[in-house]
Design an enzyme around this catalytic site. Structure first.
Site, PDB file in Angstrom:
ATOM      1  N   GLY A  16     -50.732   8.485  -0.092  1.00  0.00           N
ATOM      2  CA  GLY A  16     -51.809   9.764  -0.401  1.00  0.00           C
ATOM      3  C   GLY A  16     -51.286  11.220  -1.352  1.00  0.00           C
ATOM      4  N   GLY A  19     -53.958  13.219  -3.625  1.00  0.00           N
ATOM      5  CA  GLY A  19     -55.009  14.382  -2.999  1.00  0.00           C
ATOM      6  C   GLY A  19     -53.768  15.447  -2.824  1.00  0.00           C
ATOM      7  N   LYS A  20     -54.874  15.890  -2.399  1.00  0.00           N
ATOM      8  CA  LYS A  20     -54.436  18.055  -2.293  1.00  0.00           C
ATOM      9  C   LYS A  20     -52.780  18.119  -1.688  1.00  0.00           C
ATOM     10  CE  LYS A  20     -58.687  19.932  -2.558  1.00  0.00           C
ATOM     11  NZ  LYS A  20     -59.880  20.863  -2.121  1.00  0.00           N
ATOM     12  N   MET A 120     -48.453  20.248  10.191  1.00  0.00           N
ATOM     13  CA  MET A 120     -46.778  20.639  10.183  1.00  0.00           C
ATOM     14  C   MET A 120     -46.286  21.353   9.980  1.00  0.00           C
ATOM     15  SD  MET A 120     -45.782  17.445   9.694  1.00  0.00           S
ATOM     16  CE  MET A 120     -46.435  15.054  10.401  1.00  0.00           C
ATOM     17  N   HIS A 149     -61.591  26.890   8.405  1.00  0.00           N
ATOM     18  CA  HIS A 149     -60.533  26.748   7.415  1.00  0.00           C
ATOM     19  C   HIS A 149     -61.365  26.452   6.364  1.00  0.00           C
ATOM     20  CE1 HIS A 149     -58.408  24.709  10.587  1.00  0.00           C
ATOM     21  NE2 HIS A 149     -57.393  23.936   9.568  1.00  0.00           N
ATOM     22  N   HIS A 150     -61.594  26.292   5.100  1.00  0.00           N
ATOM     23  CA  HIS A 150     -62.856  25.873   3.587  1.00  0.00           C
ATOM     24  C   HIS A 150     -63.427  25.747   4.377  1.00  0.00           C
ATOM     25  CE1 HIS A 150     -61.063  22.010   2.817  1.00  0.00           C
ATOM     26  NE2 HIS A 150     -59.999  22.161   3.437  1.00  0.00           N
ATOM     27  N   LYS A 153     -63.727  21.091   4.428  1.00  0.00           N
ATOM     28  CA  LYS A 153     -63.570  20.727   5.452  1.00  0.00           C
ATOM     29  C   LYS A 153     -63.929  19.797   6.562  1.00  0.00           C
ATOM     30  CE  LYS A 153     -60.136  20.881   9.230  1.00  0.00           C
ATOM     31  NZ  LYS A 153     -58.738  19.600   9.027  1.00  0.00           N
ATOM     32  N   THR A 160     -55.646  20.913  14.819  1.00  0.00           N
ATOM     33  CA  THR A 160     -54.999  21.921  15.146  1.00  0.00           C
ATOM     34  C   THR A 160     -55.611  22.705  16.303  1.00  0.00           C
ATOM     35  OG1 THR A 160     -54.128  21.817  12.968  1.00  0.00           O
ATOM     36  CG2 THR A 160     -53.802  24.131  14.359  1.00  0.00           C
TER      37      THR A 160
END
Length: 257
Positions: A16, A19-20, A120, A149-150, A153, A160
């Site tokens: 990945g 990706g961001k 993480m 969240h933004h 998402k 979480t």
């Protein structure tokens, strides 16, 4: 393994990579002082112009110490098969796995060390630990979890938030998560309310609220930058390289510390 070659940098296969979060990890691995380097980046969007970015894990067979995954849970089968076939430790930082995909991860953990976490951030691991302790010490308190969240998402509630709810359930075995709340029924005592907000560019805010008739405690964590999760993933990678086969998470780091 990196434990046997302390003078060398840990070589990371980054799944990945474009990706961001993959970009954040790649930037982190460019830091010469952190003891890690990019062995290969893997991404389905790779166009062949970068010499060390491949479209598939199976396209890379070079030297590596660990795989770090920031792709998508749909890659679980290929990811776990590759890790087991190459006997490489695996850090999985994606969420949304189905029960069948979780079974694949558990099966892989019988052969290689696998680090799986919905978040993480070491701070989130500390928050989960505090939430568990508070739930045990305040058995009569109502508990609600709020995550923000933004607006792009995909999953709700967040992995979480589910992790925090699971931490509370470790202290309250009869607790039942209730996702959002509507209707006309009163709140049950054994509920854990879980609420999802999606707005703007919020990276990730989480609150665990415990309230009795006489007091309220609010435990909270805010992520200010996605670099936080990249740094946590690197900590996780360094943690599991050299470990025996098994399933690990952020609590493994907290407990060992």
């Amino acid at each position: 393994m990196i434990a046997d070659r302390k003078d060398k940098k840990m070589k990371v296969i980054l799944n990945g990579a474009l990706g961001k979060m993959g970009v954040q990890v790649s930037k982190l691995l460019e830091n010469e002082t952190l003891g890690a380097t990019l062995a290969a980046g893997i991404d389905v969007a790779a166009d062949g112009t970068a010499p060390n970015i491949f479209r598939s894990l199976t396209d890379f067979s070079g030297d590596a110490d660990v795989i770090m995954d920031f792709s998508n849970h749909l890659c679980t089968s290929e990811l776990t098969s590759y890790a087991v076939s190459r006997k490489l430790p695996l850090v999985i930082a994606t969420t949304g796995q189905t029960e069948a995909e979780l079974d694949m991860i558990r099966a892989a953990a019988r052969y290689v060390p696998v680090f799986l976490s919905a978040n993480m951030s070491l701070g989130i691991a500390v928050l989960a630990d505090f939430a568990k302790r508070a739930a045990a010490l305040m058995p009569g308190a109502d508990i609600e979890i709020i995550e923000k969240h933004h607006n792009q998402k995909l999953d709700a509630p967040s992995g979480t938030a589910l992790m925090l709810a699971d931490a509370v359930k470790e202290a309250r075995h009869d607790a039942v998560p209730v996702y959002g709340r509507s209707g006309h029924a009163k709140r049950e005592k054994n509920e854990i309310g879980v609420h999802s907000l999606r707005l703007g560019g919020v990276i990730g805010d989480h609150e665990v609220i415990l309230a009795t008739e006489k007091e309220t405690i609010t435990l909270s964590h805010q992520a200010h930058s996605r670099a936080l999760f990249a740094e946590g993933a690197l900590v996780a990678a360094k943690f599991i390289v050299g470990k025996t086969a098994g399933l690990y998470d952020m609590h493994s780091i907290v407990n060992e510390g």
